[in-house]
Enzyme design. Structure first.
Site, mmCIF file in Angstrom:
data_model
loop_
_atom_site.group_PDB
_atom_site.id
_atom_site.type_symbol
_atom_site.label_atom_id
_atom_site.label_comp_id
_atom_site.label_asym_id
_atom_site.label_seq_id
_atom_site.Cartn_x
_atom_site.Cartn_y
_atom_site.Cartn_z
ATOM 1 N NE ARG A 337 -0.889 -1.137 4.762
ATOM 2 C CZ ARG A 337 -1.258 -0.893 5.999
ATOM 3 N NH1 ARG A 337 -2.109 0.088 6.257
ATOM 4 N NH2 ARG A 337 -0.792 -1.614 6.999
ATOM 5 C CB CYS A 345 3.925 -11.828 0.810
ATOM 6 S SG CYS A 345 3.434 -10.327 1.656
ATOM 7 C CG HIS A 428 6.947 -13.741 3.507
ATOM 8 N ND1 HIS A 428 6.560 -13.741 4.831
ATOM 9 C CD2 HIS A 428 6.599 -12.529 3.013
ATOM 10 C CE1 HIS A 428 6.014 -12.565 5.120
ATOM 11 N NE2 HIS A 428 6.013 -11.803 4.031
HETATM 12 C C1 FPP Z 1 -1.446 -5.373 6.071
HETATM 13 O O1 FPP Z 1 -0.449 -5.920 6.822
HETATM 14 C C2 FPP Z 1 -2.195 -6.468 5.365
HETATM 15 C C3 FPP Z 1 -3.482 -6.426 5.025
HETATM 16 C C4 FPP Z 1 -4.307 -5.248 5.341
HETATM 17 C C5 FPP Z 1 -4.169 -7.536 4.281
HETATM 18 C C6 FPP Z 1 -3.530 -8.886 4.323
HETATM 19 C C7 FPP Z 1 -4.323 -9.910 3.586
HETATM 20 C C8 FPP Z 1 -3.749 -10.931 2.929
HETATM 21 C C9 FPP Z 1 -2.276 -11.045 2.872
HETATM 22 C C10 FPP Z 1 -4.447 -12.006 2.181
HETATM 23 C C11 FPP Z 1 -5.915 -11.973 1.984
HETATM 24 C C12 FPP Z 1 -6.354 -12.953 0.982
HETATM 25 C C13 FPP Z 1 -6.947 -14.152 1.169
HETATM 26 C C14 FPP Z 1 -7.266 -14.970 -0.025
HETATM 27 C C15 FPP Z 1 -7.320 -14.693 2.477
HETATM 28 P P1 FPP Z 1 0.820 -5.079 7.304
HETATM 29 O O2 FPP Z 1 0.395 -3.749 7.808
HETATM 30 O O3 FPP Z 1 1.580 -5.953 8.227
HETATM 31 O O4 FPP Z 1 1.670 -4.961 5.974
HETATM 32 P P2 FPP Z 1 1.980 -3.705 5.017
HETATM 33 O O5 FPP Z 1 2.777 -2.748 5.808
HETATM 34 O O6 FPP Z 1 2.804 -4.310 3.926
HETATM 35 O O7 FPP Z 1 0.678 -3.155 4.536
HETATM 36 ZN ZN ZN Z 2 4.775 -10.160 3.567
#
Ligand code: FPP
Ligand code: ZN
Ligand code: K
Length: 535
Positions: A337, A345, A428
Site C-alpha cells: 500500500r 509476499c 512468504h
Molecule cells: C497489512 O499488513 C495487510 C493487510 C491489510 C491484508 C492482508 C491480507 C492478505 C495477505 C491475504 C488476503 C487474501 C486471502 C485470499 C485470504 P501489514 O500492515 O503488516 O503490511 P503492510 O505494511 O505491507 O501493509
Molecule cells: Zn509479507
C-alpha cells in the site's frame, strides 16, 4: 563528479565503513536538487556484472520531508542495495548480477514446515490449513512431487471439516472461508479421487449460502466480518467444487423468487471496494491494499470472462496506475500500500494482478471486437478501453531481481522471506515463488466461442448462468451450474520478451492466474466434480 541532493542517512554509514569510492554518479539526478556536499555511494560490485543503474542507485527524485515512514524506507533501501548491486559476498551472481534460486534448501525448509512445528507455533494453530497450502504450493512450484502427501492430507483435512460445512483451522474449530479455501486448494494440489472425496459438498454449499449477504458479499465465518477475501474464497471454492449457485432458503440473501443466487451482487460488492486511490480495499470505504486487489481481480475473473467482468466493475486505468505505483526502485519488489515498504509476499498479491489485467486488456471479448453487449455497464466500460498490453505492465526484471537477490534466506535454513533482515517462513515462501512464477511466464486467455459469449452475457444479464449439460441428481428443477469464468481457457508460455536475467534452471512451474495452483490441478479437480452436478 559528485551526486547532489539531500543528505541520505545510509551514505553516512557507508562513509564510516570506508568502502572504495563509487563510479561516476547517475546522470538522472534532479538538476535542481539542493547542493549538499556529501559522500557517494560505495560500490564493491564484482566487475563486469550487467545491472541497470535503476537497481543499483538511489531514486532520482526524493521528498525532503523526513518522517518515520521515510526513515524505514531508507533503511530498507540500505539493506537491499548491496544485495542488488552485486556486492554481497554470500551471493553467487551470474553475469546479470542475479544469484541462483536455492531450490534444494527451499525444498528442505518446506518439507520441514509440513512436519511438526516448534512450540511457539501454537499461536498459529488456527492457520494450520494455510501452512498446508503454502508448503504444498511452494513445493509444487519448485517442481516437487506432492502426491506422497495424499493420504496424510486427506486425514488431516477430514479432522478439520465440520458437519455444518466448511473447514476450520483444526478439529472443533469454527469453519472459516480462508481455512476452507486453503484446504480445498491443498486437496487440489495433491490431487486424487480419494482426496477430492473428503469434501462434503452439500454441507459446503449450505454453509456458503449461510455466509452470503444481501448486499452481494460474503462473511468470512458465521457472524464474522464481510470482506473481499470472503468473495474471492467463495468464488474459488464454488468453482473448484462446481457447487450449485442457487441459494438455500435459510440464506439471508434468499428472496424466494429465484432472482438471487450465490453470485448475485458480487461484482457490485467488488466495485464498492475500489477506493479513491484506484486500488482495492478489504471492505467498502477502507484503505486500498494489494492483497485485496488480487482478491478483487481473481473474483471478477471467475464471475465471468475477465475481458468483460474486470471492465464492467472496475476503473481499470486507475487500478493500473495504483498497481504500478506499488513497484519500487531500486528494490524492484512491490509494496502492499501507499507509503509502505516492499515485501516479498506482494510479488504475488500485486504481481499476480498483472496477468489478470493483461488478459483483460488483450481480450477481444465484450468490447474490443466481440459484438457489443446489451449490458450498458459493459458498453460504458468498453468506451474507455486502453490499447492492448503488448508490453509488460510491470518491470519483470525488477521483481525477479528483488526475489532472487533479496528474498532468499542466505543461511542454511532456506526458505523465502519478506525482505533482508527477516526470517523466512512458509507464507512468504509460497507467495514469493508465486510472484516469481508470474514474472517468468506469460498467460493468454483464449477467447470463448462467440455463441458461448452471447449465452453467457444473456445468462449474466438475467443473473443466472444456464447449465451447459444438465445432469442427473441436480439440486432442483432449475439447476444453476458453476461459475462461467471457471471455464475460461488460459494458456501459458515462458515469458520470452526482453533479456532473461535468471538461469534457465531457475524457472519455477507456472500457476493458474486465478487459482494460484497449477492449471492441471484445477482441471483435474473440476473434471472430477463435473460428473457430480448434484450432491
Ligand atoms: C497489512 O499488513 C495487510 C493487510 C491489510 C491484508 C492482508 C491480507 C492478505 C495477505 C491475504 C488476503 C487474501 C486471502 C485470499 C485470504 P501489514 O500492515 O503488516 O503490511 P503492510 O505494511 O505491507 O501493509
Ligand atoms: Zn509479507
Ligand atoms: K507486510
Amino acid at each position: 563528479m559528485r551526486q547532489k541532493g539531500v543528505a541520505f542517512p545510509w551514505r553516512k554509514m557507508a562513509t564510516q565503513q570506508r568502502r572504495p569510492p563509487a563510479p561516476p554518479s547517475p546522470a538522472h539526478l534532479s538538476p535542481d536538487s539542493e547542493t549538499v556536499d556529501e559522500e557517494i555511494i560505495p560500490n564493491r560490485r564484482q566487475p563486469g556484472l550487467m545491472i541497470p543503474d535503476l537497481f543499483t542507485q538511489l531514486p532520482p527524485v526524493r521528498d525532503v520531508l523526513v518522517t518515520e515512514t521515510s526513515q524505514v524506507q531508507d533503511e530498507t533501501v540500505e539493506l537491499c542495495l548491496p544485495l542488488l548491486s552485486g556486492e554481497s559476498e554470500e551471493l553467487q551472481y551470474n553475469e546479470h548480477g542475479v544469484p541462483p534460486l536455492d531450490r534444494e534448501r527451499h525444498v528442505k525448509f518446506l518439507h520441514q514446515c509440513l512436519g511438526q512445528l516448534p512450540g511457539r507455533f501454537v499461536a498459529a494453530d488456527a492457520s494450520r490449513p494455510w501452512f498446508l497450502y503454502w508448503c504444498l504450493s511452494a513445493l509444487t512450484m519448485l517442481g516437487e512431487d506432492v502426491t506422497p502427501y495424499r493420504q496424510s492430507l486427506a486425514a488431516t483435512a477430514r479432522s478439520m471439516q465440520n458437519d455444518t460445512g466448511g473447514f476450520g483451522g483444526g478439529g472443533r474449530q469454527l469453519s472459516h472461508m480462508a481455512t476452507t479455501y486453503a484446504v480445498v486448494l491443498s486437496l487440489a494440489l495433491v490431487g486424487g479421487d480419494e482426496t477430492y472425496e473428503v469434501v462434503d459438498r452439500k454441507a459446503m454449499w449450505r454453509w456458503l449460502c449461510s455466509l452470503k449477504q444481501p448486499d452481494g458479499g460474503f462473511q468470512v465465518c458465521l457472524g464474522g466480518e464481510e470482506d473481499i477475501r470472503g468473495a474471492y474464497c467463495a468464488a474459488v471454492i464454488i468453482s473448484l467444487l462446481r457447487l450449485p449457485l442457487e441459494l438455500a432458503p435459510e440464506s439471508l440473501a434468499y428472496t424466494g423468487d429465484g432472482s438471487v443466487n450465490l453470485l448475485t451482487g458480487v461484482g457490485d460488492y467488488v466495485r464498492r471496494c475500489q477506493t479513491f486511490e484506484g486500488g482495492i480495499s478489504g471492505q467498502p470505504n477502507a484503505e486500498a491494499h494489494g492483497a485485496y486487489a488480487f482478491c478483487a481481480l481473481g473474483c471478477l475473473a471467475l464471475l465471468d470472462h475477465p475481458g468483460r467482468s474486470i471492465w464492467s466493475y472496475l476503473d481499470v486505468p486507475r487500478l493500473i496506475a495504483w498497481l504500478s505505483s506499488r513497484q519500487y526502485a531500486p528494490e524492484g519488489g512491490f509494496s502492499g500500500r501507499t507509503n509502505k515498504l516492499v515485501d516479498g509476499c506482494y510479488s504475488h498479491w500485486v504481481g499476480g494482478c498483472f496477468p489478470l489485467i493483461e488478459a483483460c486488456l488483450n481480450s477481444t471479448s465484450g468490447g474490443c471486437g466481440a459484438p457489443a453487449a446489451d449490458d450498458p455497464a459493459i458498453a460504458a466500460a468498453s468506451s474507455k478501453r486502453l490499447p492492448p498490453a503488448d508490453e509488460s505492465l510491470f518491470n519483470r526484471e525488477g521483481l525477479i531481481r528483488y526475489i532472487l537477490c533479496c528474498c532468499q534466506d542466505q543461511t542454511k535454513r532456506g526458505g523465502l522471506r519478506d525482505k533482508p533482515g527477516k526470517m523466512s517462513d512458509a507464507y512468504h515462501s509460497c507467495y514469493v515463488l508465486s510472484g516469481l512464477s508470474s514474472a517468468q511466464h506469460q498467460w493468454v486467455l483464449d477467447e470463448p466461442e462467440p455463441e458461448a459469449t452471447q449465452q453467457q452475457l444473456k445468462g449474466q444479464a438475467e443473473g443466472l448462468v444456464p447449465e451447459k449439460t444438465a445432469g442427473e441428481g441436480t439440486l432442483s428443477s432449475s439447476p444453476l451450474s458453476s461459475l462461467p469464468g471457471g471455464e475460461a481457457v488460459w494458456a501459458v508460455l515462458p515469458y520470452l520478451d526482453g533479456l532473461r536475467i535468471f538461469d534457465n534452471t531457475d524457472r519455477v512451474r507456472p500457476i493458474h492466474p486465478v487459482y494460484a495452483i497449477p492449471q492441471q490441478s484445477v482441471r483435474a479437480m473440476r473434471e472430477y466434480f463435473r460428473a457430480r452436478p448434484g450432491f
